[in-house]
Design a protein around this motif. Structure first.
Motif, PDB file in Angstrom:
ATOM      1  N   ALA A  90       5.834   1.464  -3.551  1.00 21.65           N
ATOM      2  CA  ALA A  90       6.481   2.726  -3.196  1.00 21.65           C
ATOM      3  C   ALA A  90       7.370   2.527  -1.963  1.00 21.65           C
ATOM      4  CB  ALA A  90       5.420   3.790  -2.910  1.00 21.65           C
ATOM      5  N   PRO A  91       8.190   3.531  -1.639  1.00 18.18           N
ATOM      6  CA  PRO A  91       9.057   3.404  -0.451  1.00 18.18           C
ATOM      7  C   PRO A  91       8.314   3.504   0.870  1.00 18.18           C
ATOM      8  CG  PRO A  91       9.946   5.000  -2.029  1.00 18.18           C
ATOM      9  CD  PRO A  91       8.538   4.714  -2.453  1.00 18.18           C
ATOM     10  N   ASP A  92       7.003   3.672   0.834  1.00 16.36           N
ATOM     11  CA  ASP A  92       6.223   3.844   2.052  1.00 16.36           C
ATOM     12  C   ASP A  92       4.803   3.356   1.809  1.00 16.36           C
ATOM     13  OD1 ASP A  92       5.630   4.569   4.624  1.00 16.36           O
ATOM     14  OD2 ASP A  92       6.305   6.646   4.419  1.00 16.36           O
ATOM     15  N   VAL A  93       4.010   3.239   2.867  1.00 14.89           N
ATOM     16  CA  VAL A  93       2.578   2.981   2.726  1.00 14.89           C
ATOM     17  C   VAL A  93       1.870   4.303   2.477  1.00 14.89           C
ATOM     18  CG1 VAL A  93       2.646   0.941   4.193  1.00 14.89           C
ATOM     19  CG2 VAL A  93       2.174   3.179   5.217  1.00 14.89           C
ATOM     20  N   LEU A  94       0.656   4.248   1.926  1.00 13.81           N
ATOM     21  CA  LEU A  94      -0.149   5.443   1.651  1.00 13.81           C
ATOM     22  C   LEU A  94       0.670   6.512   0.921  1.00 13.81           C
ATOM     23  CD1 LEU A  94      -1.885   5.558   5.130  1.00 13.81           C
ATOM     24  CD2 LEU A  94      -2.994   4.974   2.973  1.00 13.81           C
ATOM     25  N   PRO A  95       1.294   6.170  -0.215  1.00  9.69           N
ATOM     26  CA  PRO A  95       2.227   7.098  -0.876  1.00  9.69           C
ATOM     27  C   PRO A  95       1.592   8.394  -1.361  1.00  9.69           C
ATOM     28  CG  PRO A  95       1.734   5.218  -2.286  1.00  9.69           C
ATOM     29  CD  PRO A  95       1.171   4.902  -0.939  1.00  9.69           C
ATOM     30  N   THR A  96       0.277   8.442  -1.567  1.00  9.91           N
ATOM     31  CA  THR A  96      -0.363   9.672  -2.049  1.00  9.91           C
ATOM     32  C   THR A  96      -0.826  10.567  -0.899  1.00  9.91           C
ATOM     33  OG1 THR A  96      -2.546   8.617  -2.190  1.00  9.91           O
ATOM     34  CG2 THR A  96      -1.147   8.517  -4.153  1.00  9.91           C
ATOM     35  N   HIS A  97      -0.616  10.133   0.345  1.00 11.64           N
ATOM     36  CA  HIS A  97      -1.021  10.939   1.499  1.00 11.64           C
ATOM     37  C   HIS A  97       0.172  11.723   2.051  1.00 11.64           C
ATOM     38  CE1 HIS A  97      -4.403   8.228   1.096  1.00 11.64           C
ATOM     39  NE2 HIS A  97      -5.062   8.895   2.018  1.00 11.64           N
ATOM     40  N   ARG A 117       0.402  -3.294  15.202  1.00 10.65           N
ATOM     41  CA  ARG A 117      -0.528  -4.408  14.975  1.00 10.65           C
ATOM     42  C   ARG A 117       0.169  -5.661  14.449  1.00 10.65           C
ATOM     43  NH1 ARG A 117      -5.929  -2.182  14.150  1.00 10.65           N
ATOM     44  NH2 ARG A 117      -6.518  -4.163  13.199  1.00 10.65           N
ATOM     45  N   GLY A 118       1.491  -5.588  14.280  1.00  8.66           N
ATOM     46  CA  GLY A 118       2.238  -6.768  13.858  1.00  8.66           C
ATOM     47  C   GLY A 118       2.143  -7.096  12.381  1.00  8.66           C
ATOM     48  N   VAL A 119       1.753  -6.128  11.557  1.00 10.09           N
ATOM     49  CA  VAL A 119       1.664  -6.347  10.110  1.00 10.09           C
ATOM     50  C   VAL A 119       3.052  -6.248   9.492  1.00 10.09           C
ATOM     51  CG1 VAL A 119       0.715  -5.480   7.941  1.00 10.09           C
ATOM     52  CG2 VAL A 119      -0.679  -5.435  10.027  1.00 10.09           C
ATOM     53  N   HIS A 120       3.408  -7.228   8.678  1.00  6.71           N
ATOM     54  CA  HIS A 120       4.696  -7.206   7.971  1.00  6.71           C
ATOM     55  C   HIS A 120       4.544  -6.337   6.725  1.00  6.71           C
ATOM     56  CE1 HIS A 120       6.209 -10.602  10.424  1.00  6.71           C
ATOM     57  NE2 HIS A 120       4.952 -11.034  10.347  1.00  6.71           N
ATOM     58  N   VAL A 121       5.162  -5.165   6.719  1.00  6.23           N
ATOM     59  CA  VAL A 121       5.049  -4.225   5.606  1.00  6.23           C
ATOM     60  C   VAL A 121       6.279  -4.364   4.711  1.00  6.23           C
ATOM     61  CG1 VAL A 121       4.850  -1.810   4.948  1.00  6.23           C
ATOM     62  CG2 VAL A 121       3.689  -2.637   7.011  1.00  6.23           C
ATOM     63  N   HIS A 122       6.042  -4.617   3.434  1.00  5.66           N
ATOM     64  CA  HIS A 122       7.122  -4.774   2.455  1.00  5.66           C
ATOM     65  C   HIS A 122       7.091  -3.558   1.532  1.00  5.66           C
ATOM     66  CE1 HIS A 122       7.432  -9.037   3.691  1.00  5.66           C
ATOM     67  NE2 HIS A 122       6.109  -8.988   3.737  1.00  5.66           N
ATOM     68  N   VAL A 123       7.973  -2.585   1.765  1.00  3.02           N
ATOM     69  CA  VAL A 123       8.011  -1.375   0.941  1.00  3.02           C
ATOM     70  C   VAL A 123       8.995  -1.576  -0.213  1.00  3.02           C
ATOM     71  CG1 VAL A 123       7.337   0.109   2.844  1.00  3.02           C
ATOM     72  CG2 VAL A 123       9.765  -0.312   2.416  1.00  3.02           C
TER      73      VAL A 123
END
Length: 292
Positions: A199-206, A221-227
Motif C-alpha cells: 500500500a502507499p503507507d504502513v498500517l493501511p487499515t488503520h 528508529r532508522g527502519v527503511h520503509v518501502h511503500v
C-alpha cells in the motif's frame, strides 16, 4: 457405596488450542457438564498467546509467560488430550482423520485452527522466508535468527514483508531485542531493517493519525520503509518487488495476509473463496445441521 459414573451422552471434540478453546476448557474446569466427554486435539502442547508475541520477541516476556500449557489446562477441564494434527474429517460419519493416530468420532465438533501464511502465491516465499504463523514455528526460528545476527561479522539486513499491524509490531520488536543483545555482546553495529508495504503507507487499515505516528516512529528508529512495493518474488538473498527492484536481504520475515488451512474444504465443508469455513451467524458451519 461409590456412585455410578455418569454415562457419556455427547462427545465434544475441540480441534486446536486457540484462544476460544482455552476459554472453553477453563469453563469446563470451573463448571463441568455431566454426560459430556471433552476431547482436545492439538499439534502443540504449549500454545503461544499471539497478543504477547511481539513482547516475547522483544524479550519482555519469558517463554513460560507467553505460552499456555494445554496439558495442564486439559487436566483441569477433565478433557482427553490427543497430541496430533487433524488432516481431514468425514461430516457424514462424524469422524476426524489424523496424521498419526486412528480416526476419532464426535457428536459436536469445534474447529479453532487459525490460519496459515499466504506464501504460496509468491515464488520462493516457501523456501526463503520465515512466516509469522504458525507462531510456534516462528518462535523456534527466531532464536536461530538471533544466533546468526550475533555471530555475523557485518551488519545483517532483515526484511519484513507486510506492513500491517503484525509486520510493523514485529519489526520494532525484533529491532529492540537485537539492539540490546548486540550492545550486551559488545558489538558497535546493529541490524538494518527493511519493511515492505504493498500500500502507499504502513498500517493501511488503520486511521490516518495512527499511520502518521508509526511512520514517524519507524523513521526515528532508522527502519527503511518501502511503500507501494509489493513483493513478487523471494530470492535466496533478498526479494524483488512489482517495480522490478531487487532488495538484498539476509533474513526475510513474512507477515502478509493469512490463508486458510486446506483440509476443511478438502473434506467437503463449504468454504469461502479464500478457503475459510462458511458459517451462519451462530458460527456453525452451513454444511452441517446439529440437533440441539
Amino acid at each position: 457405596m461409590r456412585a455410578a459414573p455418569t454415562p457419556v451422552l455427547k462427545d465434544l471434540v475441540l480441534v486446536g488450542g486457540g484462544h476460544s478453546h482455552v476459554f472453553v476448557l477453563k469453563g469446563f474446569g470451573m463448571q463441568p457438564l455431566p454426560g459430556v466427554r471433552l476431547t482436545l486435539v492439538c499439534r502443540d502442547i504449549h500454545t503461544p498467546y499471539s497478543g504477547m508475541l511481539p513482547g516475547l520477541i522483544a524479550g519482555h516476556y519469558t517463554h513460560d509467560e507467553a505460552h499456555i500449557d494445554l496439558q495442564k489446562l486439559a487436566r483441569f477441564a477433565g478433557a482427553r488430550l490427543l497430541h496430533d494434527e487433524v488432516v481431514g474429517l468425514d461430516p457424514e460419519a462424524r469422524t476426524l482423520e489424523f496424521r498419526e493416530r486412528p480416526p476419532v468420532g464426535y457428536d459436536v465438533l469445534s474447529i479453532d485452527i487459525g490460519s496459515s501464511p499466504a506464501k504460496n502465491e509468491v515464488p520462493g516465499a516457501d523456501r526463503f522466508a520465515t512466516a509469522v504463523k504458525p507462531i510456534s514455528t516462528l518462535v523456534k526460528k527466531w532464536e536461530d535468527v538471533v544466533s546468526r545476527v550475533l555471530a555475523a561479522k557485518g551488519a545483517v539486513r532483515i526484511g519484513v514483508v507486510g506492513a500491517g499491524a503484525a509486520g510493523t509490531e514485529m519489526t520494532l520488536a525484533m529491532q529492540f531485542r537485537l539492539r540490546n543483545l548486540l550492545r550486551e555482546a559488545g558489538h558497535s553495529g546493529e541490524p538494518e531493517f527493511h519493511l515492505f508495504s504493498s500500500a502507499p503507507d504502513v498500517l493501511p487499515t488503520h486511521n490516518a493519525g495512527v499511520r502518521r505516528r508509526f511512520a514517524r516512529i519507524l523513521a526515528e528508529r532508522g527502519v527503511h520503509v518501502h511503500v507501494s512495493s509489493r513483493v513478487v518474488e523471494v530470492l535466496p538473498a533478498g526479494v524483488r518487488d512489482d517495480q522490478g527492484r531487487a532488495h538484498l536481504l539476509d533474513e526475510i520475515l513474512w507477515t502478509t495476509q493469512a490463508a486458510a488451512q486446506p483440509w476443511p474444504g478438502e473434506s467437503g465443508l463449504a468454504v469461502t473463496e479464500r478457503g475459510f469455513i462458511k458459517v451462519h451467524d451462530t458460527l456453525e458451519s452451513i454444511s452441517v445441521s446439529y440437533t440441539h
